[in-house]
Design a protein around this motif. Structure first.
Motif, PDB file in Angstrom:
ATOM      1  N   MET A 167     -59.736 -69.088  19.965  1.00 46.80           N
ATOM      2  CA  MET A 167     -60.751 -68.589  20.881  1.00 46.80           C
ATOM      3  C   MET A 167     -60.516 -67.131  21.208  1.00 46.80           C
ATOM      4  SD  MET A 167     -61.340 -69.663  24.839  1.00 46.80           S
ATOM      5  CE  MET A 167     -59.593 -69.449  25.084  1.00 46.80           C
ATOM      6  N   ASN A 168     -59.259 -66.734  21.465  1.00 45.06           N
ATOM      7  CA  ASN A 168     -59.029 -65.382  21.914  1.00 45.06           C
ATOM      8  C   ASN A 168     -58.216 -64.560  20.930  1.00 45.06           C
ATOM      9  OD1 ASN A 168     -56.496 -66.435  22.242  1.00 45.06           O
ATOM     10  ND2 ASN A 168     -56.767 -66.793  24.422  1.00 45.06           N
ATOM     11  N   GLU A 169     -57.883 -65.134  19.776  1.00 44.75           N
ATOM     12  CA  GLU A 169     -57.200 -64.368  18.758  1.00 44.75           C
ATOM     13  C   GLU A 169     -58.246 -63.729  17.853  1.00 44.75           C
ATOM     14  OE1 GLU A 169     -54.094 -63.965  19.065  1.00 44.75           O
ATOM     15  OE2 GLU A 169     -53.744 -65.513  20.539  1.00 44.75           O
ATOM     16  N   ARG A 220     -56.184 -62.673  26.667  1.00 45.20           N
ATOM     17  CA  ARG A 220     -55.671 -63.938  26.147  1.00 45.20           C
ATOM     18  C   ARG A 220     -56.237 -65.100  26.966  1.00 45.20           C
ATOM     19  NH1 ARG A 220     -55.365 -61.862  22.290  1.00 45.20           N
ATOM     20  NH2 ARG A 220     -53.569 -61.139  21.077  1.00 45.20           N
ATOM     21  N   GLY A 221     -56.604 -66.168  26.254  1.00 49.56           N
ATOM     22  CA  GLY A 221     -57.079 -67.373  26.913  1.00 49.56           C
ATOM     23  C   GLY A 221     -55.933 -68.212  27.430  1.00 49.56           C
ATOM     24  N   GLY A 265     -57.095 -68.158  35.980  1.00 51.62           N
ATOM     25  CA  GLY A 265     -58.423 -68.068  35.385  1.00 51.62           C
ATOM     26  C   GLY A 265     -58.363 -68.474  33.923  1.00 51.62           C
ATOM     27  N   ARG A 266     -59.520 -68.612  33.305  1.00 51.22           N
ATOM     28  CA  ARG A 266     -59.574 -69.007  31.900  1.00 51.22           C
ATOM     29  C   ARG A 266     -59.068 -67.901  30.981  1.00 51.22           C
ATOM     30  NH1 ARG A 266     -64.311 -69.619  29.796  1.00 51.22           N
ATOM     31  NH2 ARG A 266     -63.620 -71.103  28.212  1.00 51.22           N
ATOM     32  N   PHE A 267     -59.093 -66.667  31.489  1.00 49.38           N
ATOM     33  CA  PHE A 267     -58.637 -65.534  30.687  1.00 49.38           C
ATOM     34  C   PHE A 267     -57.699 -64.649  31.495  1.00 49.38           C
ATOM     35  CE2 PHE A 267     -62.747 -66.754  28.927  1.00 49.38           C
ATOM     36  CZ  PHE A 267     -62.453 -66.849  27.573  1.00 49.38           C
ATOM     37  N   HIS A 268     -56.650 -64.191  30.834  1.00 49.48           N
ATOM     38  CA  HIS A 268     -55.778 -63.154  31.367  1.00 49.48           C
ATOM     39  C   HIS A 268     -56.109 -61.848  30.650  1.00 49.48           C
ATOM     40  CE1 HIS A 268     -52.183 -65.700  33.039  1.00 49.48           C
ATOM     41  NE2 HIS A 268     -53.322 -65.909  33.682  1.00 49.48           N
ATOM     42  N   LEU A 269     -56.282 -60.789  31.414  1.00 49.05           N
ATOM     43  CA  LEU A 269     -56.505 -59.455  30.859  1.00 49.05           C
ATOM     44  C   LEU A 269     -55.333 -58.572  31.292  1.00 49.05           C
ATOM     45  CD1 LEU A 269     -58.176 -57.291  29.439  1.00 49.05           C
ATOM     46  CD2 LEU A 269     -59.519 -57.030  31.547  1.00 49.05           C
TER      47      LEU A 269
END
Length: 346
Positions: free
Chosen positions: A1-3, A80-81, A91-95
């Motif tokens: 999903m996040n790669e 990253r998810g 949260g669903r995503f880390h920035l």
């Protein structure tokens, strides 16, 4: 999903960008294979290699809006998810991001959609420039976080000083344990002055006994920055090619940096930002699945002349949500920028 995603997306024609893309493609392709279809209307509907074109959506983070803002600038986003990886995630995503200048500091924001909003973690920085007994440096910056499936941990690669890339590890992506130095100028040819801005990717190279690849920015006494690379079986102990992967001179740039690995159709590509003395775009080079190719394909993403890019796009990171590819990037003049979001054109 996040790669890095590997599914080609095709958007509408964007003839306004065609002449610049084709010109730079040709200028960058000296001695290499030019992208098939370069200069045709069909090729203009997608970036080289069949990747999607990305269009600016919104600015995600501005230094002036952040509580931790020691220098008035931020760089090098990495998204990253957390779903299925981190229990009880914020949260669903880390920035992840950081200021560049001293003291820097690895920072975290979190959200439930790649389109935002993202909330600043209240206890930033999550990694500071003084981490006793491991190091005390002027600054730490350029966070790249890899979800390491083998260890079931978030692995954070970051630099501080510019001569040294380090690794820290975390179960929750917030609280990190120091591991080791993974790259330094001493591991590269004599005269090397910087080994920084590293990103690490899960990518098999069976002939080298490797499962991970590192891309990073290399500088030497000529003060022209190139892209270099290395490989590893475990993500901790590395072997580095002593020759650049992409030379600044190969693509007509003053410097190149901010590399990211993308894969598609059984091949691998490196995208990276350029510095031509005033602003810069993101270019793409096909290196092949085994990194044996050096085909410079031209402009991957054309920076906007207006805000927030102001002629400069750098340090791209990629994610996919609900099947839609996104690019999160550093937008704006160097050391005056923000973190912006672009979405693949449909």
């Amino acid at each position: 999903m996040n790669e890095p995603h590997d599914t080609p997306q095709h958007g509408p024609d964007h003839s306004a960008h065609l002449s610049r893309r084709v010109f730079l493609r040709g200028a960058a392709a000296t001695g290499t294979v030019l992208a098939v279809g370069a200069g045709t209307a069909g090729a203009a509907a997608a970036a080289p290699g069949g990747f999607p074109d990305y269009a600016y959506v919104r600015t995600l983070l501005k230094p002036s809006d952040l509580a931790y803002n020691p220098t008035g600038e931020i760089i090098f986003p990495c998204v990253r998810g957390t779903v299925g990886r981190v229990s009880g995630a914020l949260g669903r995503f880390h920035l992840y991001y950081a200021p560049h200048d001293a003291p820097g500091g690895i920072c975290l924001a979190y959200g439930d959609s790649l389109e935002g909003p993202f909330t600043e973690y209240p206890d930033n920085p999550v990694v500071a420039n003084d981490w006793q007994p491991h190091y005390k440096v002027s600054h730490v910056s350029s966070p790249h976080v890899l979800w390491n499936e083998d260890a079931e941990e978030m692995w954070l690669y970051f630099h501080g000083e510019n001569t040294t890339t380090r690794l820290a590890r975390s179960k929750d992506g917030i609280h990190f344990t120091y591991d080791k130095v993974v790259l330094s100028t001493s591991m590269m040819p004599t005269g090397t002055t910087e080994t920084s801005y590293a990103r690490v990717f899960r990518h098999d190279l069976p002939s080298r006994g490797a499962r991970y690849v590192m891309l990073f920015m290399l500088n030497n006494t000529t003060n022209h920055r190139d892209i270099a690379w290395g490989w590893s079986a475990d993500g901790r102990s590395w072997t580095f090619d002593q020759k650049p992967l992409v030379k600044h001179s190969d693509v007509g740039a003053v410097n190149v940096g901010g590399p990211h690995l993308l894969t598609r159709g059984g091949s691998a590509y490196v995208v990276y930002n350029t510095d031509r003395g005033s602003g810069g775009d993101v270019l793409i080079t096909e290196v092949g699945k085994d990194f044996s190719r050096r085909d410079h394909l031209g402009v991957f993403h054309d920076s906007m002349s207006g805000a927030p890019d102001n002629g400069r796009t750098a340090s791209p990171s990629f994610g996919t949500e609900n099947g839609v590819p996104y690019m999160i990037y550093e937008a704006g003049e160097r050391l005056q920028g923000a973190i912006a979001l672009a979405r693949a054109k449909q």
